[in-house]
Design a protein around this motif. Structure first.
Motif, mmCIF file in Angstrom:
data_model
loop_
_atom_site.group_PDB
_atom_site.id
_atom_site.type_symbol
_atom_site.label_atom_id
_atom_site.label_comp_id
_atom_site.label_asym_id
_atom_site.label_seq_id
_atom_site.Cartn_x
_atom_site.Cartn_y
_atom_site.Cartn_z
ATOM 1 N N ARG A 87 27.396 -9.107 17.640
ATOM 2 C CA ARG A 87 28.483 -10.042 17.348
ATOM 3 C C ARG A 87 28.816 -10.927 18.554
ATOM 4 O O ARG A 87 28.915 -12.129 18.433
ATOM 5 C CB ARG A 87 29.719 -9.261 16.902
ATOM 6 C CG ARG A 87 30.807 -10.176 16.350
ATOM 7 C CD ARG A 87 31.999 -9.382 15.873
ATOM 8 N NE ARG A 87 31.682 -8.613 14.677
ATOM 9 C CZ ARG A 87 32.449 -7.610 14.231
ATOM 10 N NH1 ARG A 87 33.531 -7.265 14.878
ATOM 11 N NH2 ARG A 87 32.123 -6.958 13.138
ATOM 12 N N THR A 88 28.970 -10.294 19.738
ATOM 13 C CA THR A 88 29.334 -11.092 20.914
ATOM 14 C C THR A 88 28.106 -11.583 21.682
ATOM 15 O O THR A 88 28.219 -12.443 22.540
ATOM 16 C CB THR A 88 30.184 -10.260 21.904
ATOM 17 O OG1 THR A 88 29.343 -9.218 22.435
ATOM 18 C CG2 THR A 88 31.382 -9.645 21.224
ATOM 19 N N GLY A 89 26.951 -11.002 21.363
ATOM 20 C CA GLY A 89 25.728 -11.421 22.048
ATOM 21 C C GLY A 89 25.462 -10.622 23.320
ATOM 22 O O GLY A 89 24.407 -10.758 23.945
ATOM 23 N N GLU A 90 26.384 -9.761 23.707
ATOM 24 C CA GLU A 90 26.220 -8.958 24.922
ATOM 25 C C GLU A 90 24.934 -8.122 24.865
ATOM 26 O O GLU A 90 24.663 -7.447 23.864
ATOM 27 C CB GLU A 90 27.438 -8.025 25.069
ATOM 28 C CG GLU A 90 27.414 -7.196 26.349
ATOM 29 C CD GLU A 90 28.596 -6.223 26.421
ATOM 30 O OE1 GLU A 90 29.462 -6.266 25.522
ATOM 31 O OE2 GLU A 90 28.629 -5.438 27.387
ATOM 32 N N GLY A 91 24.163 -8.196 25.929
ATOM 33 C CA GLY A 91 22.963 -7.364 26.032
ATOM 34 C C GLY A 91 21.775 -7.816 25.201
ATOM 35 O O GLY A 91 20.674 -7.277 25.333
ATOM 36 N N MET A 92 21.945 -8.823 24.361
ATOM 37 C CA MET A 92 20.864 -9.233 23.465
ATOM 38 C C MET A 92 19.700 -9.890 24.215
ATOM 39 O O MET A 92 18.540 -9.696 23.868
ATOM 40 C CB MET A 92 21.384 -10.181 22.375
ATOM 41 C CG MET A 92 22.336 -9.535 21.377
ATOM 42 S SD MET A 92 21.617 -8.116 20.508
ATOM 43 C CE MET A 92 20.250 -8.867 19.651
ATOM 44 N N ALA A 93 20.030 -10.670 25.257
ATOM 45 C CA ALA A 93 18.976 -11.351 26.014
ATOM 46 C C ALA A 93 18.071 -10.329 26.701
ATOM 47 O O ALA A 93 16.839 -10.480 26.702
ATOM 48 C CB ALA A 93 19.598 -12.283 27.045
ATOM 49 N N GLU A 94 18.671 -9.251 27.222
ATOM 50 C CA GLU A 94 17.886 -8.212 27.904
ATOM 51 C C GLU A 94 16.941 -7.532 26.914
ATOM 52 O O GLU A 94 15.766 -7.304 27.211
ATOM 53 C CB GLU A 94 18.804 -7.152 28.529
ATOM 54 C CG GLU A 94 19.565 -7.610 29.755
ATOM 55 C CD GLU A 94 20.865 -8.363 29.418
ATOM 56 O OE1 GLU A 94 21.082 -8.693 28.218
ATOM 57 O OE2 GLU A 94 21.636 -8.638 30.348
#
Lengths: 135, 227
Positions: free
Chosen positions: B204-211
């Motif tokens: 939802r917030t995008g936290e950690g998704m790039a990693e």
């Protein structure tokens, strides 16, 4: 729930091997199953009985050997048990390192089967009972 | 003359499934397709994470992506994925609690030869049975959501032992679940699986998704190098 799918594989392998040996009955099936396999033995046995009905293995007894979850220390090669619920078991009791790889616990195989069948082939290569098939 | 005798078998119970899985993996690798098995309880957030992850992989560098949506029944998740413009096939297990190779091969054939960079298999929502069956994927990931609780590693250990990565989902719920002991989860999971990668994400917030996305990209590169 997945025990049914697994016992189907066991029945297939057992029946194929028993029939190839000319067995009239399978008395026992010896299995090795690691503790890290989610297998409930009671359900596994009941599923086997169900899947094996009408085959040479329908009366077979399942003899299951469970293997504990052990790891091998990457530093000193010591093999020890670990229990995820007991933190004190996660460290090598021999050298104190906490660096290991899985050693056992994932086993899942059929060892052997006990059958009632024709005597070993070299004793009686083409006996009377086989007259039909030997032409 | 009959007698009682013992015949040696020495065979893995899942030998046939494993053989099929190895052949399938090799065939996909030769085509440049990296397959990822996504496992976790019902409600862990598998479909939501998948949608966010696909967006990430597409936006950075572009990627052809397909999804095999396994479900006991219904096509709710497959429709969600298709609505996002992603090629999806439905794998209906007809109430079987796990996915086996025969089902994966049949579902994959429905892509009719289309080529992908990544194919995700969204496994049945179940924290137990899917762990036992090799699905022919190059990478297995399990999801555990913050609301489910950190202690699942102590109650359902086998899946933690067989996966390459643990993705802690719904991480934005952490303030609402102060009992979620991240350290205990980490310790227990790594006790079972010392090489386990752990990601903490919120779709939802995008936290950690790039990693997570860059880890997958690197894993794919590594796998294809072996081709």
């Amino acid at each position: 729930m997945h025990e049914m799918a697994l016992t189907r594989n066991v029945v297939d392998v057992v029946v194929e091997a028993a029939e190839a040996a000319g067995a009239v009955e399978v008395r026992a099936v010896h299995l090795t199953i690691g503790y890290m396999r989610d297998i409930v033995e009671d359900i596994f046995e009941r599923c086997f009985t169900y899947m094996a009905r009408g085959t040479v293995a329908e009366k077979a007894e399942l003899v299951i050997t469970r293997v504990p979850f052990t790891v091998r220390c990457n530093k000193c090669d010591h093999v020890y048990y670990i229990d995820v619920n007991k933190e004190e078991t996660w460290v090598c009791p021999s050298c104190g390192e906490r660096d290991y790889k899985l050693n056992s616990g994932m086993e899942f195989y059929i060892n052997d089967i006990e059958i009632v069948g024709p005597a070993a082939p070299e004793v009686e290569a083409c006996g009377q009972e086989k007259a039909d098939t030997c032409g | 003359m009959t007698e009682l005798r013992t015949i040696e078998i020495k065979q893995e119970i899942l030998a046939e499934n494993s053989r099929e899985a190895d052949a399938f993996r090799a065939a996909r690798r030769a085509e440049g397709t990296y397959m990822i098995d996504i496992m976790g309880s019902p409600g862990a957030g598998k479909t939501t994470l998948l949608l966010a992850l696909i967006e990430k992989l597409r936006s950075e560098g572009g990627a052809e992506i397909g999804v095999i949506e396994a479900d006991l029944a219904s096509d709710v998740d497959a429709l969600k994925i298709k609505e996002a413009g992603v090629a999806a096939v439905e794998l209906n297990t007809k109430n079987v609690c796990h996915v086996e190779m025969g089902m994966v091969e049949q579902a994959y054939a429905a892509f009719a030869g289309k080529k992908f960079d990544y194919v995700f298999l969204e496994n049945i929502g179940n924290l137990v049975c899917p762990a036992e069956f090799d699905t022919g994927c190059h990478c297995r990931i399990m999801l555990l959501s913050v609301p489910e609780g950190y202690d699942k590693v102590y109650k359902y250990p086998p899946m933690f032992a067989v996966v390459d990565a643990l993705v802690v989902t719904k991480f934005d719920y952490l303030p609402l679940n102060p009992d979620f002991d991240r350290q205990a989860l980490r310790e227990g999971a790594r006790a079972l699986n010392p090489k386990l990668e752990i990601f903490e994400v919120s779709a939802r917030t995008g936290e950690g998704m790039a990693e997570l996305a860059s880890w997958l990209r690197a894993r794919r590169q590594e796998e294809l190098k072996q081709a």
